[in-house]
Scaffold this motif. Sequence first.
Motif, PDB file in Angstrom:
ATOM      1  N   VAL A 139       0.836  -1.202   0.000  1.00 14.85           N
ATOM      2  CA  VAL A 139       0.000   0.000   0.000  1.00 14.85           C
ATOM      3  C   VAL A 139       0.875   1.259   0.000  1.00 14.85           C
ATOM      4  CG1 VAL A 139      -1.820   1.268   1.189  1.00 14.85           C
ATOM      5  CG2 VAL A 139      -1.829  -1.228   1.205  1.00 14.85           C
ATOM      6  N   VAL A 140       1.869   1.282   0.878  1.00 13.45           N
ATOM      7  CA  VAL A 140       2.754   2.450   0.951  1.00 13.45           C
ATOM      8  C   VAL A 140       3.520   2.632  -0.358  1.00 13.45           C
ATOM      9  CG1 VAL A 140       4.812   3.399   2.069  1.00 13.45           C
ATOM     10  CG2 VAL A 140       2.980   2.405   3.461  1.00 13.45           C
ATOM     11  N   ALA A 141       4.054   1.538  -0.897  1.00  6.45           N
ATOM     12  CA  ALA A 141       4.805   1.631  -2.157  1.00  6.45           C
ATOM     13  C   ALA A 141       3.908   2.116  -3.283  1.00  6.45           C
ATOM     14  CB  ALA A 141       5.402   0.260  -2.501  1.00  6.45           C
ATOM     15  N   GLY A 142       2.686   1.581  -3.362  1.00  6.90           N
ATOM     16  CA  GLY A 142       1.767   2.015  -4.413  1.00  6.90           C
ATOM     17  C   GLY A 142       1.400   3.481  -4.274  1.00  6.90           C
ATOM     18  N   LEU A 143       1.128   3.915  -3.049  1.00  6.07           N
ATOM     19  CA  LEU A 143       0.754   5.310  -2.835  1.00  6.07           C
ATOM     20  C   LEU A 143       1.908   6.260  -3.133  1.00  6.07           C
ATOM     21  CD1 LEU A 143      -1.338   4.971   0.440  1.00  6.07           C
ATOM     22  CD2 LEU A 143      -2.194   5.624  -1.801  1.00  6.07           C
ATOM     23  N   MET A 144       3.115   5.889  -2.757  1.00  8.61           N
ATOM     24  CA  MET A 144       4.252   6.766  -3.005  1.00  8.61           C
ATOM     25  C   MET A 144       4.529   6.936  -4.497  1.00  8.61           C
ATOM     26  SD  MET A 144       5.056   7.966  -0.123  1.00  8.61           S
ATOM     27  CE  MET A 144       6.619   8.778  -0.475  1.00  8.61           C
ATOM     28  N   CYS A 145       4.101   5.954  -5.297  1.00  4.68           N
ATOM     29  CA  CYS A 145       4.245   6.091  -6.754  1.00  4.68           C
ATOM     30  C   CYS A 145       3.409   7.254  -7.284  1.00  4.68           C
ATOM     31  CB  CYS A 145       3.842   4.796  -7.453  1.00  4.68           C
ATOM     32  SG  CYS A 145       4.981   3.417  -7.195  1.00  4.68           S
ATOM     33  N   LEU A 146       2.356   7.631  -6.547  1.00  2.00           N
ATOM     34  CA  LEU A 146       1.534   8.762  -6.972  1.00  2.00           C
ATOM     35  C   LEU A 146       2.307  10.070  -6.991  1.00  2.00           C
ATOM     36  CD1 LEU A 146      -1.894   8.113  -5.198  1.00  2.00           C
ATOM     37  CD2 LEU A 146      -1.474   8.175  -7.652  1.00  2.00           C
ATOM     38  N   MET A 147       3.426  10.128  -6.289  1.00  2.00           N
ATOM     39  CA  MET A 147       4.220  11.357  -6.291  1.00  2.00           C
ATOM     40  C   MET A 147       4.781  11.663  -7.670  1.00  2.00           C
ATOM     41  SD  MET A 147       6.225  11.241  -2.625  1.00  2.00           S
ATOM     42  CE  MET A 147       6.783  12.937  -2.821  1.00  2.00           C
ATOM     43  N   ALA A 148       4.805  10.661  -8.551  1.00  6.44           N
ATOM     44  CA  ALA A 148       5.263  10.890  -9.924  1.00  6.44           C
ATOM     45  C   ALA A 148       4.196  11.557 -10.774  1.00  6.44           C
ATOM     46  CB  ALA A 148       5.686   9.568 -10.565  1.00  6.44           C
ATOM     47  N   ALA A 149       2.961  11.654 -10.255  1.00  3.80           N
ATOM     48  CA  ALA A 149       1.869  12.266 -11.014  1.00  3.80           C
ATOM     49  C   ALA A 149       2.067  13.773 -11.096  1.00  3.80           C
ATOM     50  CB  ALA A 149       0.529  11.946 -10.364  1.00  3.80           C
ATOM     51  N   ASP A 150       1.602  14.356 -12.217  1.00  7.72           N
ATOM     52  CA  ASP A 150       1.700  15.803 -12.399  1.00  7.72           C
ATOM     53  C   ASP A 150       0.524  16.527 -11.763  1.00  7.72           C
ATOM     54  OD1 ASP A 150       2.933  18.153 -13.423  1.00  7.72           O
ATOM     55  OD2 ASP A 150       1.567  18.161 -15.131  1.00  7.72           O
ATOM     56  N   LEU A 151      -0.587  15.834 -11.605  1.00 14.40           N
ATOM     57  CA  LEU A 151      -1.761  16.442 -10.999  1.00 14.40           C
ATOM     58  C   LEU A 151      -1.513  16.684  -9.516  1.00 14.40           C
ATOM     59  CD1 LEU A 151      -4.680  17.270 -11.706  1.00 14.40           C
ATOM     60  CD2 LEU A 151      -5.407  15.016 -10.929  1.00 14.40           C
ATOM     61  N   THR A 183      -3.505  15.534 -18.618  1.00 17.43           N
ATOM     62  CA  THR A 183      -2.571  15.183 -17.543  1.00 17.43           C
ATOM     63  C   THR A 183      -2.910  13.844 -16.919  1.00 17.43           C
ATOM     64  OG1 THR A 183      -2.195  17.518 -17.077  1.00 17.43           O
ATOM     65  CG2 THR A 183      -1.590  15.952 -15.359  1.00 17.43           C
ATOM     66  N   ASN A 184      -4.195  13.588 -16.722  1.00 13.60           N
ATOM     67  CA  ASN A 184      -4.573  12.296 -16.137  1.00 13.60           C
ATOM     68  C   ASN A 184      -4.162  11.142 -17.037  1.00 13.60           C
ATOM     69  OD1 ASN A 184      -6.052  12.445 -13.497  1.00 13.60           O
ATOM     70  ND2 ASN A 184      -7.229  13.968 -14.607  1.00 13.60           N
ATOM     71  N   ALA A 185      -4.290  11.327 -18.346  1.00 11.83           N
ATOM     72  CA  ALA A 185      -3.844  10.279 -19.272  1.00 11.83           C
ATOM     73  C   ALA A 185      -2.332  10.077 -19.165  1.00 11.83           C
ATOM     74  CB  ALA A 185      -4.238  10.639 -20.701  1.00 11.83           C
ATOM     75  N   ASP A 186      -1.582  11.183 -19.090  1.00  7.95           N
ATOM     76  CA  ASP A 186      -0.120  11.084 -18.944  1.00  7.95           C
ATOM     77  C   ASP A 186       0.261  10.443 -17.611  1.00  7.95           C
ATOM     78  OD1 ASP A 186       0.186  12.276 -21.406  1.00  7.95           O
ATOM     79  OD2 ASP A 186       0.517  14.291 -20.593  1.00  7.95           O
ATOM     80  N   ASP A 187      -0.456  10.833 -16.548  1.00  6.71           N
ATOM     81  CA  ASP A 187      -0.158  10.273 -15.225  1.00  6.71           C
ATOM     82  C   ASP A 187      -0.405   8.770 -15.188  1.00  6.71           C
ATOM     83  OD1 ASP A 187       0.625  12.705 -14.254  1.00  6.71           O
ATOM     84  OD2 ASP A 187      -1.228  13.122 -13.154  1.00  6.71           O
ATOM     85  N   ARG A 188      -1.457   8.332 -15.865  1.00  6.76           N
ATOM     86  CA  ARG A 188      -1.720   6.884 -15.904  1.00  6.76           C
ATOM     87  C   ARG A 188      -0.568   6.139 -16.579  1.00  6.76           C
ATOM     88  NH1 ARG A 188      -7.104   8.636 -16.855  1.00  6.76           N
ATOM     89  NH2 ARG A 188      -6.889   8.424 -19.106  1.00  6.76           N
ATOM     90  N   ARG A 189      -0.063   6.709 -17.650  1.00  6.73           N
ATOM     91  CA  ARG A 189       1.051   6.052 -18.353  1.00  6.73           C
ATOM     92  C   ARG A 189       2.317   6.015 -17.498  1.00  6.73           C
ATOM     93  NH1 ARG A 189      -1.453   8.558 -22.939  1.00  6.73           N
ATOM     94  NH2 ARG A 189      -0.305  10.494 -22.595  1.00  6.73           N
ATOM     95  N   LEU A 233     -17.653  11.261 -14.889  1.00  8.86           N
ATOM     96  CA  LEU A 233     -16.728  10.543 -14.005  1.00  8.86           C
ATOM     97  C   LEU A 233     -15.545  11.449 -13.736  1.00  8.86           C
ATOM     98  CD1 LEU A 233     -15.934   7.695 -12.736  1.00  8.86           C
ATOM     99  CD2 LEU A 233     -14.557   7.378 -14.800  1.00  8.86           C
ATOM    100  N   ASP A 234     -15.178  11.596 -12.464  1.00 12.05           N
ATOM    101  CA  ASP A 234     -14.007  12.407 -12.148  1.00 12.05           C
ATOM    102  C   ASP A 234     -12.795  11.843 -12.890  1.00 12.05           C
ATOM    103  OD1 ASP A 234     -11.475  13.053 -10.467  1.00 12.05           O
ATOM    104  OD2 ASP A 234     -12.985  14.430  -9.703  1.00 12.05           O
ATOM    105  N   PRO A 235     -12.100  12.678 -13.689  1.00  3.26           N
ATOM    106  CA  PRO A 235     -11.028  12.153 -14.550  1.00  3.26           C
ATOM    107  C   PRO A 235      -9.843  11.563 -13.805  1.00  3.26           C
ATOM    108  CG  PRO A 235     -11.088  14.560 -14.616  1.00  3.26           C
ATOM    109  CD  PRO A 235     -12.320  14.118 -13.898  1.00  3.26           C
ATOM    110  N   SER A 236      -9.686  11.863 -12.524  1.00  7.48           N
ATOM    111  CA  SER A 236      -8.565  11.304 -11.772  1.00  7.48           C
ATOM    112  C   SER A 236      -8.863   9.914 -11.210  1.00  7.48           C
ATOM    113  CB  SER A 236      -8.185  12.236 -10.611  1.00  7.48           C
ATOM    114  OG  SER A 236      -9.229  12.287  -9.646  1.00  7.48           O
ATOM    115  N   LEU A 237     -10.130   9.484 -11.240  1.00  9.28           N
ATOM    116  CA  LEU A 237     -10.505   8.240 -10.571  1.00  9.28           C
ATOM    117  C   LEU A 237      -9.935   6.967 -11.202  1.00  9.28           C
ATOM    118  CD1 LEU A 237     -14.161   8.748  -9.304  1.00  9.28           C
ATOM    119  CD2 LEU A 237     -12.001   8.976  -8.096  1.00  9.28           C
ATOM    120  N   PRO A 238      -9.845   6.846 -12.534  1.00 10.07           N
ATOM    121  CA  PRO A 238      -9.240   5.614 -13.063  1.00 10.07           C
ATOM    122  C   PRO A 238      -7.861   5.334 -12.484  1.00 10.07           C
ATOM    123  CG  PRO A 238     -10.349   6.781 -14.822  1.00 10.07           C
ATOM    124  CD  PRO A 238     -10.403   7.681 -13.620  1.00 10.07           C
ATOM    125  N   LEU A 239      -7.023   6.369 -12.356  1.00 14.85           N
ATOM    126  CA  LEU A 239      -5.693   6.166 -11.785  1.00 14.85           C
ATOM    127  C   LEU A 239      -5.769   5.895 -10.288  1.00 14.85           C
ATOM    128  CD1 LEU A 239      -2.611   6.201 -11.856  1.00 14.85           C
ATOM    129  CD2 LEU A 239      -2.704   8.691 -11.583  1.00 14.85           C
TER     130      LEU A 239
END
Length: 702
Positions: free
Chosen positions: A302-314, A520-526, A581-587
């Motif tokens: 969980v911690v590792a997955g959440l910390m990966c969100l720091m790479a998001a631009d949003l 940005t959400n599309a880029d963040d998902r990639r 649908l909130d565009p950030s939710l898929p990620l």
Amino acid sequence: MAPAADTQQKEDRSRPAGEGRSGRRALPWVVIAFWIVVLAVTAPFAEKLSGAARDRPVDYLPASAESTRVEHLLQKLPGGNTSDALLVYHRDGGLRPADTKAAQEHLKKIAGRYEVRGGDKAPTVVSKDGATSMTALSVSGLEDTAAQGKAVDGIRDIVKEDKPEGLKAEVGGQVALMSDQNEVFQSIDGVLLLGTAGVVAVLLILIYRSPFLWLVPLGVVGVAASAAMAGVYGLIKAFDLTVTTMSTSVMTVLIFGAGTDYALLLVARYREELRHIERPYDAMRSAIRGCGAAVLASSGTVVAGLMCLMAADLNSSSGLGPVGAVGVFCALTAMMTLLPAVLVLLGRRVFWPIVPVYGTEAVQRRSLFAAMGNSAARRPALVLLCGVAALVALSVGAVKLPGALKQEDAFLNKPDSVTAMTTVGKAFPDASSLPITVVTRTPQAAEVEKAVKGTKGVATVQPGRSGEERTELQVFAVAKPESAGEKKTISALRGAVHDIKGAQAIVGGPTAQQMDLDTTNADDRRKVIPLVLVAVMVVLIALLRSLVAAAVLVLAVIASWGAAMGLSGLVFGPVLGYDGLDPSLPLLTFVFLIALGVDYGIFLMHRAREERLKGAGPEEAALTALRTTGGVITSAGVVLAATFAVLATLPLVALVEMGFIIAVGVLLDTFLVRTYLVTSASLLLKRWMWWPGKLSRGSMES
């Protein structure tokens, strides 16, 4: 008796009488004293977190987007960031002279109280049928969301004064939308905390069937929540971290959900050990040895997955990563230190009326999970095929997911700002009610304005504020706000103004922000999704010593996420009537379901590995793991799903959608994926499930 327990009792008997007893008695008290100090220190800072959360438009925008740069530049213009509002007056059958006079008096009062561009001569337009008037207000000097909210409330109070009977007067526009949204956010914290605690309390009472035991994990979760809130407040002050109310809401749910899951696993193992080990201290130590690795790995994913969100631009997504990670870390720490200490001091009596007596065996009841395992064992290939087919079929529903959520569709209960925009949309179908903002260097302002007026799809251009370096233009499109037509106009505007040499002109505003969010959400998902998958795989491989087992668990939770998204597509629009649908939710839902959903696979496979190391064959180990962990893991899954379902009771569509997707995904993973898919895969692969570790070698098979 378990080998570890037998060894421990032999060690106890070999010691001189009394040796080590004082340490065992003192350690729980030391741990509790430590947490009392932590609670006393952190409580004052925890209370400050809600006031430190930021919910400005820029806090939910991509850090590097063009529309975000526009927001920052607007704050540097004279008067700071201008807040745009609309005064909307409507009367069925047409406005009367008294209505127009009242509107003019209202405007004078507003201009006398606030810094309104144009004063009481702010531009007003009347619809063709004469039933609706719209006055555009640009208010300066409102530096933060609190000031904006007070101004909106003040303007609403004014338009309600001396209003002729039958005249409908509303305040809309971007600042009113944000004010209503912030008001909802401010009401969330207390409701969410009480709701989540209540749900967890009820479920723990049902699970433990004890009038006392449920209080212990619930109290420990509360301590963890206080520590986490203080920790996040410290991050805000130390690193200027962007923390939104949505982030703190999700953190609260995570702490209660994940923390309770860890407690359920530890308490179940502790209860089991108490029947084999006489002293509670030794039983707890054995329980922690038995399930500690699985709990650590679970929290690690969980911690590792959440910390990966720091790479998001949003901004809101990247800030959610460390906020959630702090919550999970505090939940883990409290559950592996404070909870054991309290349970040891309370002894066996905390389990009353079903007290685990030393030297006895638990009453063997007909196990639902044993029956499920036996059904999977009879035809594992068919079970696996049918399960995968069901998940794939559910995933197809994702094509029915609605488009991007518009601001006016973000509320479950339509506030004044939304109804005002609806009135404007009906009265002025051929004009936009929200401005497109163009910011350019002042020397090139005239040239940029000319290019803007010549852009297809532009209805009118109004001059904005101007400073020595930058000038603002407010552009109104022919098409409706956030429509495909207005988005096309914005793309054309960007192309036109970007080509003007030296102007450094950029385009923003609500619809431009939505466009940048989608990109940005599309880029963040990639970027983020591959990082999450790698991080989770590394933790799983380290725990299970198997590439195959790790891959099976990850593929299984990906299937759960896809099915949850598909079910959402069949529910959000057709059943609940949501328009977006909130565009950030898929990620975000992917990250949460991968990190949280794999937990139950960890608990199952770690127990199967433990059975294999004791000498059980692959099939026996898989079925034993399902039988022994089925009840506690199912309880944990229900608790986690229920805590996220609490989000669905809140008045914002984005939080309802998030709660629904994650709750459904967790339930699918709990009742279908872990029970049938992972078990049947283990039965089919046999020892190859553990490849390339030592458990995959033929000599290990009994």
